[in-house]
Design a protein around this motif. Structure first.
Motif: not given
Length: 692
Positions: A238-246
């Motif tokens: 639910d978005g956590g992986s994308m936020f962590n990616a940047i």
């Protein structure tokens, strides 16, 4: 006044001032705290309090300084006044309070401290008021700095960059970024951002959907996205992986919604979890609101300047373009007056006609632009296949193509591609693009015009190996009066309004036009997308077909184009709505949306035979109620048994008598209910199936 009276008077004064007294017996480390002081440390009145409680309840940030001052007041060599303000964390309630404490040590004759006494006052309300006042002043100072820094800026990107830097530094953030959101309400572009030294930029193109449901819902509805701890509050899916990616562990993202659409965002990133305060959110909201307003002012001013510049360029270009044809016309007239040779008279007249025709085209284009801008152009729509329109456009552009000896490849859809359009205007659009390709492609170039059906769209692409377009110019190519510097030697005249007309007319047809190019001398590809009108065609014929009898939607799959065309006309004349395609893949592409009542399948089809088409109509598309009829040259008993086993409702061997075919279709459609949609007249939806 007696001593007792004076003590009572002092007690009343202390109570009135809400002062708490404290007393420490240094020799025994015994602490005396009245109820008022205990309350400052979150201890109930009846509970005992010790020096250990005093130390344990000090706020970790303030404890070292408080204990140093307390020790200094008791040090015989220093004997300073104990005067501190500090925070406490309540022992029993965990509440943070502010305390102002004063005191001194009492020393014996030997110089040893025997007692420490003093006062304590709860100053929490005062500190809160000061914090609000300080925060307000800091916020006003920030807004003032941003105003002074951005006021002279004339570029929206500079305004974004400066605002992001000042806001990020004020909040002590890791990164601060501004993003524009595309009209699809999903894709957004961070053109630049501010970040602490060593922190990578987040500039790039992203999909909002990748950042999870909370980001998507909040921002599209005009609410801030506030996440204090990405890992704790958001799952990877639910978005956590994308936020962590940047590199984001906490974020506040403020969106700007206009006309029900998310158009821009400002995001403050933190590389570690952070509890965003109300004051943080207040600062972000006010800065962002002012930033939006300022950016819009800057963009409006830039647009006005650009319009002025382009207007001036247009007037200069218009004067040039009008003078060019007028000059040879005047020369031709002068020669006609001097010369009496009839053989030369015809040449002079040809010159005048050609140049007059050129001027007429210029004026017509100008009038088209004016009418479109004033909303006076009304499309004369009709249901028509795209293929003959592309052929007409090629015919209209042939003189320009042949004049430069270009090689043209034409690829029409491999199936019927109906659109609800104004034929003349679509021919104008494609002709304009073809003329542009001819103009900006070196002589003997290669130009390819192709079209196909892609989902619910009809796609038209025009590709050339010409001058190409620099990336920075592609975004403004469709603007009115735009002429790119690198095309000057190949332009052969023009006002820079052709592609603006193309864009306006395509959008009036509910479509869109885009361009892509690898850069200079790498050619260009223009792509037009128009809505496919298959469903519209089906709806147009229900009423009359129902009145005519057992009429319905018939899909014909036949690779013999003459047979396909005549068969479609035969069924249409009997009141059916007909869609014709030349192969199995094309049939599957349209059947799911069109939902035919009956399918006539040739068995010996290219790419995919009729048996596979029938099976996939049933399994992949779920068309269990569609009647399927084999119409084939194979007519043995074994062939009939095979189609029966494959679930065909009938097997017709070519050539079949027209009356028999129509009767069979009527019988197969008889048990079916009339289509509930409204139809006005029987319509042939399929025309030419494949041309090159």
């Amino acid at each position: 006044m007696s001593l007792r009276e004076r003590e009572e008077q002092l007690r009343l004064a202390i109570d009135a001032a809400e002062v708490g007294l404290w007393d420490v017996d240094v020799a025994t480390n015994t602490l005396y705290w009245p109820a008022r002081v205990k309350a400052m440390f979150g201890i109930s009145p009846e509970a005992d309090a010790t020096l250990d409680d005093f130390v344990a309840c000090l706020h970790p940030v303030d404890a070292p300084e408080v204990l140093r001052a307390f020790a200094a007041a008791q040090d015989p060599a220093i004997r300073t006044v104990y005067d501190v303000e500090y925070r406490t964390i309540g022992k029993e309630d965990g509440i943070v309070r502010w305390v102002a404490a004063k005191g001194r040590g009492i020393f014996d004759d030997a110089g040893q401290c025997i007692r420490a006494i003093g006062t304590a006052i709860d100053i929490t309300l005062r500190k809160q008021a000061e914090a609000v006042q300080n925060a307000t002043q800091r916020r006003l100072d920030l807004l003032n700095r941003i105003e002074h820094a951005t006021r002279p800026l004339v570029d929206a990107l500079d305004v974004m960059q400066t605002t992001a830097q000042l806001l990020g530094e004020h909040l002590g953030a890791t990164r601060c970024a501004y993003a524009d959101v595309e009209p699809d309400n999903d894709r957004f572009t961070i053109r630049s951002d501010w970040a602490r030294p060593g922190v990578p930029s987040s500039a790039g193109v992203y999909s909002l959907d990748l950042f999870g449901s909370q980001a998507r819902v909040n921002l599209r509805n005009g609410r801030h996205l506030v996440v204090h701890d990405v890992d704790r509050e958001l799952g990877d899916d639910d978005g956590g992986s994308m936020f962590n990616a940047i590199g984001i562990k906490a974020i506040v993202c403020a969106g700007l919604v206009k006309g029900g659409r998310l158009v821009a965002m400002m995001a403050i990133h933190q590389s570690v979890p952070r509890q965003w305060s109300e004051e943080d959110l207040r600062v972000i909201t006010e800065v962002v609101e002012r930033c939006w307003t300022h950016i819009e002012r800057v963009r409006d001013a830039a647009m006005l300047r650009e319009q002025d510049r382009r207007k001036d360029e247009f007037l200069v270009t218009l004067a040039h373009e009008l003078r060019n044809p007028i000059a040879p016309m005047l020369y031709a007239i002068a020669l006609m007056k001097r010369e009496q040779d009839p053989s030369r008279l015809a040449r002079r007249i040809d010159v005048i006609e050609r140049q007059a025709a050129h001027m007429v085209r210029l004026v017509d284009d100008l009038l088209d632009v004016s009418r479109i801008n004033r909303g006076l152009v009304e499309l004369k729509r009709e249901l028509i296949d795209i293929a003959p329109l592309l052929v007409q456009a090629v015919e209209a552009a042939t003189p320009a193509l042949e004049g430069s000896r270009h090689r043209l490849t034409l690829q029409l859809p491999g199936m019927t591609a109906p659109v609800n359009a104004d034929p003349a205007r679509l021919v104008q659009v494609v002709t304009n693009l073809l003329n542009n390709a001819a103009k900006y492609t070196p002589d003997e170039g290669d130009i390819r015009l192709s079209s196909w059906v892609e989902g619910s769209l009809v796609v038209i692409e025009l590709e050339d190996n010409g001058l190409g377009i620099p990336p920075e110019d592609q975004v403004r190519l469709f603007d009115l009066f735009t002429q790119l510097p690198h095309t000057g030697q190949k332009a052969h005249g023009g006002l820079g309004i052709g592609l603006s007309l193309v864009k306006s007319l395509v959008e009036m047809h509910d479509g869109r036009v885009t361009v892509r190019s690898g850069g200079l001398n790498q050619g260009s590809t223009f792509r037009i997308e128009l809505p496919l009108a298959v469903s519209l065609a089906a709806r147009q014929t229900v009423t009359q077909a129902a009145a005519a009898g057992n009429c319905g939607r018939v899909l014909i799959v036949e690779d013999n184009l003459d047979g396909l065309r005549t068969l479609m006309e035969l069924l249409q004349s009997n009141g059916h709505t007909v869609l014709g395609v030349p192969d199995g893949p094309a049939a599957l592409r349209v059947a799911g949306e069109w939902q035919p009542d009956l399918a006539l399948l040739d068995l010996g089809l290219p790419l995919m035979d009729g048996y596979e088409v029938a099976a996939r109509l049933r399994s992949d598309l779920g068309l269990k109620d569609t009647r399927i009829v084999a119409l084939t040259g194979w007519g043995t008993e074994q062939d009939r048994a095979k189609t029966t086993a494959a679930g065909f409702h009938a097997h017709l061997t070519k050539p079949v008598a027209p009356e028999r075919l129509l009767q069979l279709i009527d019988d197969l459609l008889r048990p079916r209910d009339a289509d509930p949609h409204s139809r006005t007249s029987p319509t042939v939806v399929g025309l030419d199936a494949g041309r090159a």
